[in-house]
Design a protein around this motif. Sequence first.
Motif, mmCIF file in Angstrom:
data_model
loop_
_atom_site.group_PDB
_atom_site.id
_atom_site.type_symbol
_atom_site.label_atom_id
_atom_site.label_comp_id
_atom_site.label_asym_id
_atom_site.label_seq_id
_atom_site.Cartn_x
_atom_site.Cartn_y
_atom_site.Cartn_z
ATOM 1 N N PRO A 169 49.217 33.807 25.224
ATOM 2 C CA PRO A 169 49.920 34.560 24.193
ATOM 3 C C PRO A 169 50.655 33.689 23.191
ATOM 4 C CG PRO A 169 51.160 34.612 26.227
ATOM 5 C CD PRO A 169 49.870 33.932 26.545
ATOM 6 N N SER A 170 50.936 32.435 23.563
ATOM 7 C CA SER A 170 51.707 31.561 22.685
ATOM 8 C C SER A 170 51.598 30.149 23.205
ATOM 9 C CB SER A 170 53.180 31.998 22.638
ATOM 10 O OG SER A 170 53.903 31.218 21.716
ATOM 11 N N SER A 171 52.308 29.241 22.567
ATOM 12 C CA SER A 171 52.368 27.868 23.036
ATOM 13 C C SER A 171 53.778 27.366 22.864
ATOM 14 C CB SER A 171 51.415 26.969 22.244
ATOM 15 O OG SER A 171 51.694 25.611 22.497
ATOM 16 N N CYS A 172 54.331 26.783 23.925
ATOM 17 C CA CYS A 172 55.690 26.256 23.828
ATOM 18 C C CYS A 172 55.758 25.017 22.950
ATOM 19 C CB CYS A 172 56.220 25.934 25.226
ATOM 20 S SG CYS A 172 56.771 27.395 26.124
ATOM 21 N N GLU A 173 54.607 24.453 22.597
ATOM 22 C CA GLU A 173 54.616 23.256 21.759
ATOM 23 C C GLU A 173 54.191 23.593 20.332
ATOM 24 O OE1 GLU A 173 52.991 19.691 23.667
ATOM 25 O OE2 GLU A 173 52.837 20.853 25.491
ATOM 26 N N GLY A 174 54.254 24.860 19.970
ATOM 27 C CA GLY A 174 53.880 25.260 18.622
ATOM 28 C C GLY A 174 52.428 25.648 18.544
ATOM 29 N N THR A 175 52.077 26.434 17.543
ATOM 30 C CA THR A 175 50.714 26.957 17.449
ATOM 31 C C THR A 175 49.899 26.301 16.337
ATOM 32 O OG1 THR A 175 51.502 28.717 15.978
ATOM 33 C CG2 THR A 175 51.421 29.206 18.333
ATOM 34 N N THR A 176 50.424 25.252 15.729
ATOM 35 C CA THR A 176 49.723 24.644 14.592
ATOM 36 C C THR A 176 48.414 23.992 15.007
ATOM 37 O OG1 THR A 176 51.043 22.637 14.894
ATOM 38 C CG2 THR A 176 51.822 24.240 13.267
ATOM 39 N N ASN A 177 48.312 23.536 16.263
ATOM 40 C CA ASN A 177 47.095 22.876 16.723
ATOM 41 C C ASN A 177 46.273 23.743 17.668
ATOM 42 O OD1 ASN A 177 47.606 20.512 15.289
ATOM 43 N ND2 ASN A 177 48.846 19.650 16.935
ATOM 44 N N LEU A 178 46.487 25.057 17.596
ATOM 45 C CA LEU A 178 45.769 25.981 18.459
ATOM 46 C C LEU A 178 44.805 26.846 17.657
ATOM 47 C CD1 LEU A 178 48.611 27.255 20.823
ATOM 48 C CD2 LEU A 178 46.822 25.628 21.361
ATOM 49 N N PHE A 179 43.747 27.293 18.317
ATOM 50 C CA PHE A 179 42.804 28.216 17.692
ATOM 51 C C PHE A 179 43.290 29.641 17.906
ATOM 52 C CE2 PHE A 179 40.022 24.530 18.236
ATOM 53 C CZ PHE A 179 39.414 24.494 16.985
ATOM 54 N N HIS A 180 43.455 30.353 16.819
ATOM 55 C CA HIS A 180 43.986 31.716 16.860
ATOM 56 C C HIS A 180 42.853 32.722 16.996
ATOM 57 C CE1 HIS A 180 45.221 35.523 14.778
ATOM 58 N NE2 HIS A 180 46.250 35.369 15.593
ATOM 59 N N ASP B 179 48.213 38.842 19.075
ATOM 60 C CA ASP B 179 47.765 37.490 18.752
ATOM 61 C C ASP B 179 47.558 36.711 20.045
ATOM 62 O OD1 ASP B 179 47.809 37.673 15.946
ATOM 63 O OD2 ASP B 179 49.992 37.400 15.936
ATOM 64 N N ALA B 180 46.525 35.897 20.060
ATOM 65 C CA ALA B 180 46.265 35.057 21.229
ATOM 66 C C ALA B 180 45.716 33.719 20.749
ATOM 67 C CB ALA B 180 45.281 35.740 22.173
ATOM 68 N N TYR B 181 45.711 32.745 21.652
ATOM 69 C CA TYR B 181 45.288 31.391 21.291
ATOM 70 C C TYR B 181 44.448 30.809 22.429
ATOM 71 C CZ TYR B 181 49.109 32.060 18.021
ATOM 72 O OH TYR B 181 49.940 32.576 17.047
ATOM 73 N N LEU B 182 43.484 29.955 22.054
ATOM 74 C CA LEU B 182 42.748 29.208 23.063
ATOM 75 C C LEU B 182 43.659 28.114 23.607
ATOM 76 C CD1 LEU B 182 39.222 28.782 21.418
ATOM 77 C CD2 LEU B 182 39.992 30.541 23.020
ATOM 78 N N THR B 183 43.665 27.948 24.907
ATOM 79 C CA THR B 183 44.618 27.050 25.540
ATOM 80 C C THR B 183 44.429 25.589 25.130
ATOM 81 O OG1 THR B 183 45.530 26.312 27.651
ATOM 82 C CG2 THR B 183 43.167 26.717 27.580
ATOM 83 N N GLN B 184 45.531 24.875 25.005
ATOM 84 C CA GLN B 184 45.466 23.422 24.813
ATOM 85 C C GLN B 184 45.941 22.695 26.067
ATOM 86 O OE1 GLN B 184 49.708 23.002 22.366
ATOM 87 N NE2 GLN B 184 47.830 22.274 21.457
ATOM 88 N N SER B 185 46.365 23.453 27.074
ATOM 89 C CA SER B 185 46.773 22.896 28.359
ATOM 90 C C SER B 185 47.067 24.036 29.318
ATOM 91 C CB SER B 185 48.022 22.023 28.210
ATOM 92 O OG SER B 185 48.542 21.654 29.470
ATOM 93 N N GLY B 186 46.718 23.801 30.583
ATOM 94 C CA GLY B 186 47.050 24.787 31.609
ATOM 95 C C GLY B 186 48.294 24.421 32.382
#
Length: 431
Positions: free
Chosen positions: A161-172, A179-186
């Motif tokens: 649902p989000s990223s604690c490190e910001g969403t600028t480098n995530l695929f929306h 809104d959802a994002y492809l994970t950059q880390s589990g």
Amino acid sequence: MRTLTTISQLKDNAGQSVWIGCWVNNKRSSGKIQFLQLRDGSGYVQGVVVKSEVSEEIWAAAKELTQESSLYVKGIVREEPRSQSGYELTVEDIEIIQVTQEYPITPKEHGVDFLMDRRHLWLRSPKQRAVLVIRAEIIRSIQQFFDNNGFTLVDPPILTPSSCEGTTNLFHTKYFEEDAYLTQSGQLYMEAAAMALGKVYSFGPTFRAEKSKTRRHLIEFWMIEPEMAFVDHEENLRVQERFVSFVVQNVVKNCRKELEAIGRDISKLENIQVPFPRISYDDAIKFLQEQGQEIQWGEDFGAPHETAIAESHDRPVFITHYPASFKAFYMKPDPNRPEVVLCADMIAPEGYGEIIGGSQRIDDPELLAERFAEHELSTEAYQWYLDLRKYGTVPHSGFGLGLERTVAWICGLDHVRETIPFPRMLYRLYP
């Protein structure tokens, strides 16, 4: 109904007549003998067709074969020390499945773009096959290490649902109305799993939307992310070095033939034994300055800095205790020096850069809440993460290893694009 044998099984059939299903990798002729270089995915073998020993139909069929033609071959398995497999086939029969016309990847040199556009065919080349075999052994060894050391495999979500490190480098993307994002880390989810299972690891795809175009970057790649309850920074480093050494030595033991096929200097891999050297961020800055590099305390390292540090060691090196100012919010400050955190990056030798990043995590609920405020992170989106410190918090640590960078280093490849079957890069989504 014929029974097929694989090329890798020929050693068990010396002197016997067998059938194999295969493709023609190459061929040559010396008048009354045709030499077929055959492959079946499990290995390579030479099929020898002697005109005086086969029918005219079989001889003609052999002459008709072209590069990447598919066929069934019957032959007697002969020992041949000069062969890569140690054996060759004296061909008795040929049944053609398809004669390939104008196969685009010939033995001549081709440009990278040409090969990448035909990646689905390039995978058939000996080097690319060897890399994928080594990749598979690395994956097998990773799982073996963790499974044998009390870890439980847990699968975190790919959609978040989000990223604690910001969403600028995530695929929306859209998750129905949200809104959802492809994970950059589990990692954050693995911390939750560690509180239930003690020692866990995940092994899955991750995605970074940053527009990096270096030989070390992919948009889609695979991460291995262990998390361990009741483990501090020091023990975290010991697990990492044992883990990496175990994987490398398994590859040396089980994939020597493939390493030799791609021209890897195996002696450099044999040297990857614990313990690994360590250097603090402070000492790394001093070292780089003495080398004439312009860098000041408080700045992060780039590829040239990591390479310079790695070149002074013959095995992976840990750089520890980075400034908190540019590290992730969840990393635990050093109690004796709060401006640095209990973390480390593992830098691979030979210029391959960071392959592991890890740290001890903050376990103090008040400090973690302060970090959320400092980084302007949504407590609503990640209240569940804060709950981990509210209900039975314990010291815990973890790390993440990038599979493709590790494959590139172990194989000695120039570019990470050859480490994964179908690489996703900044300007490449095909095939």
